[in-house]
Design an enzyme around this catalytic site. Structure first.
Site, PDB file in Angstrom:
ATOM      1  N   CYS A   3      17.290  25.009  49.206  1.00 31.38           N
ATOM      2  CA  CYS A   3      16.783  26.223  50.039  1.00 31.38           C
ATOM      3  C   CYS A   3      17.463  26.032  51.302  1.00 31.38           C
ATOM      4  O   CYS A   3      18.444  25.389  51.505  1.00 31.38           O
ATOM      5  CB  CYS A   3      15.572  26.252  49.923  1.00 31.38           C
ATOM      6  SG  CYS A   3      14.296  24.813  50.738  1.00 31.38           S
TER       7      CYS A   3
ATOM      8  N   ASN B 193      15.117  22.843  53.341  1.00 27.37           N
ATOM      9  CA  ASN B 193      14.538  21.866  52.430  1.00 27.37           C
ATOM     10  C   ASN B 193      13.199  21.166  53.022  1.00 27.37           C
ATOM     11  O   ASN B 193      12.953  20.008  53.038  1.00 27.37           O
ATOM     12  CB  ASN B 193      15.706  20.530  52.392  1.00 27.37           C
ATOM     13  CG  ASN B 193      15.611  19.544  51.415  1.00 27.37           C
ATOM     14  OD1 ASN B 193      16.019  18.394  51.708  1.00 27.37           O
ATOM     15  ND2 ASN B 193      14.885  19.668  50.352  1.00 27.37           N
TER      16      ASN B 193
ATOM     17  N   CYS C  60      10.405  23.573  52.613  1.00 25.79           N
ATOM     18  CA  CYS C  60       9.196  24.344  51.923  1.00 25.79           C
ATOM     19  C   CYS C  60       9.520  24.681  50.499  1.00 25.79           C
ATOM     20  O   CYS C  60       8.921  23.951  49.609  1.00 25.79           O
ATOM     21  CB  CYS C  60       9.018  25.690  52.661  1.00 25.79           C
ATOM     22  SG  CYS C  60       8.642  25.831  54.235  1.00 25.79           S
ATOM     23  N   ARG C  61      10.515  25.438  49.950  1.00 25.34           N
ATOM     24  CA  ARG C  61      10.592  25.688  48.553  1.00 25.34           C
ATOM     25  C   ARG C  61      11.495  24.727  47.787  1.00 25.34           C
ATOM     26  O   ARG C  61      10.954  24.288  46.627  1.00 25.34           O
ATOM     27  CB  ARG C  61      11.536  27.157  48.608  1.00 25.34           C
ATOM     28  CG  ARG C  61      10.798  28.182  49.242  1.00 25.34           C
ATOM     29  CD  ARG C  61      11.808  29.493  49.239  1.00 25.34           C
ATOM     30  NE  ARG C  61      12.763  29.122  50.339  1.00 25.34           N
ATOM     31  CZ  ARG C  61      13.843  29.919  50.868  1.00 25.34           C
ATOM     32  NH1 ARG C  61      13.976  31.042  50.097  1.00 25.34           N
ATOM     33  NH2 ARG C  61      14.594  29.459  51.854  1.00 25.34           N
ATOM     34  N   SER C  62      12.370  24.122  48.116  1.00 24.13           N
ATOM     35  CA  SER C  62      13.123  22.944  47.394  1.00 24.13           C
ATOM     36  C   SER C  62      12.191  21.878  47.320  1.00 24.13           C
ATOM     37  O   SER C  62      12.273  21.258  46.120  1.00 24.13           O
ATOM     38  CB  SER C  62      14.544  22.957  47.834  1.00 24.13           C
ATOM     39  OG  SER C  62      14.665  22.261  49.113  1.00 24.13           O
TER      40      SER C  62
ATOM     41  N   ASP D 160      11.265  33.191  51.143  1.00 25.09           N
ATOM     42  CA  ASP D 160      11.168  32.113  52.157  1.00 25.09           C
ATOM     43  C   ASP D 160       9.412  32.393  52.644  1.00 25.09           C
ATOM     44  O   ASP D 160       9.246  33.431  53.040  1.00 25.09           O
ATOM     45  CB  ASP D 160      12.048  32.519  53.207  1.00 25.09           C
ATOM     46  CG  ASP D 160      12.035  31.542  54.369  1.00 25.09           C
ATOM     47  OD1 ASP D 160      10.950  30.784  54.285  1.00 25.09           O
ATOM     48  OD2 ASP D 160      13.022  31.405  55.321  1.00 25.09           O
TER      49      ASP D 160
HETATM   50  P1  4NP Z   1      12.746  26.438  53.149  1.00 25.28           P
HETATM   51  O1  4NP Z   1      11.792  27.221  54.423  1.00 25.28           O
HETATM   52  O2  4NP Z   1      13.985  26.980  53.111  1.00 25.28           O
HETATM   53  O3  4NP Z   1      12.186  26.763  52.006  1.00 25.28           O
HETATM   54  O4  4NP Z   1      12.511  25.033  53.389  1.00 25.28           O
HETATM   55  C1  4NP Z   1      12.340  27.390  55.534  1.00 25.28           C
HETATM   56  C2  4NP Z   1      12.201  26.266  56.608  1.00 25.28           C
HETATM   57  C3  4NP Z   1      12.603  26.386  57.676  1.00 25.28           C
HETATM   58  C4  4NP Z   1      13.011  27.493  58.362  1.00 25.28           C
HETATM   59  C5  4NP Z   1      13.372  28.745  57.416  1.00 25.28           C
HETATM   60  C6  4NP Z   1      12.810  28.495  56.116  1.00 25.28           C
HETATM   61  N1  4NP Z   1      13.560  27.702  59.525  1.00 25.28           N
HETATM   62  O5  4NP Z   1      13.912  28.587  60.133  1.00 25.28           O
HETATM   63  O6  4NP Z   1      13.140  26.563  60.281  1.00 25.28           O
END
Ligand code: 4NP
Length: 158
Positions: free
Chosen positions: A10, A13, A15-17, A126
């Protein structure tokens, strides 16, 4: 026979992954499917961080284990090392394809391409700026996709 190596990707790294990592690990164990799993972010901005506390809280409530997970960026070597590289959304697909050498492009797929409702359901949204409902949706989509993924020929030992 060699177990297949799956990289879940993602943006951050956190939240989703890592959620997909924890869910896939548990479902593979339950099905006695021997696969190697790792997760990574197309961005390095959360390098070394533990998964988001909202992801951990929602995941633990459904019985998943997030121990040992820390954010890391996607490395050039990953494209050679992994058999399957599964991205959570089209933005991450585009970024991976931009960086990936031609020989390994075929390894990159949408994580939800295994989901029973794909392609109507194609991206894991996201959840970073969403409320708790966003994190529950992430878990729903990931569980549904993992149930199919563990049965897919792509992840059986070869
Ligand atoms: P992820 O979520 O891609 O599922 O880990 C996010 C985590 C952090 C951010 C965006 C999405 N950020 O903008 O910091």
């Amino acid at each position: 026979m060699r177990s297949q190596k799956v990289l879940l990707v993602c943006l951050g790294n956190i939240c989703r992954s890592p959620t997909a990592h924890a869910v896939l690990k548990q479902k593979a164990l339950q099905q006695q499917l021997n696969i190697e799993i790792d997760s990574a972010g197309t961005s390095a901005s959360h390098r070394g961080d533990r998964p988001d506390s909202r992801s951990i809280e929602a995941g633990i409530a459904r019985g998943y284990n997030f121990s040992g997970l820390y954010s890391r960026p996607v490395f050039e070597q990953d494209f050679a090392d992994f058999d399957l590289i599964l991205a959570m959304d089209n933005e991450n697909i585009a970024e991976l394809k931009r960086r990936c050498p031609p020989d390994h492009q075929h390894k990159i797929k949408l994580f939800l391409s295994f989901h029973p409702e794909y392609p109507s359901v194609a991206e894991v949204p996201d959840p970073y700026y969403s409320g708790s409902k966003g994190f529950e949706l992430v878990l729903d989509l990931i569980e549904q996709s993992c149930d199919k993924l563990i049965m897919a020929p792509e992840v059986q030992p070869k």
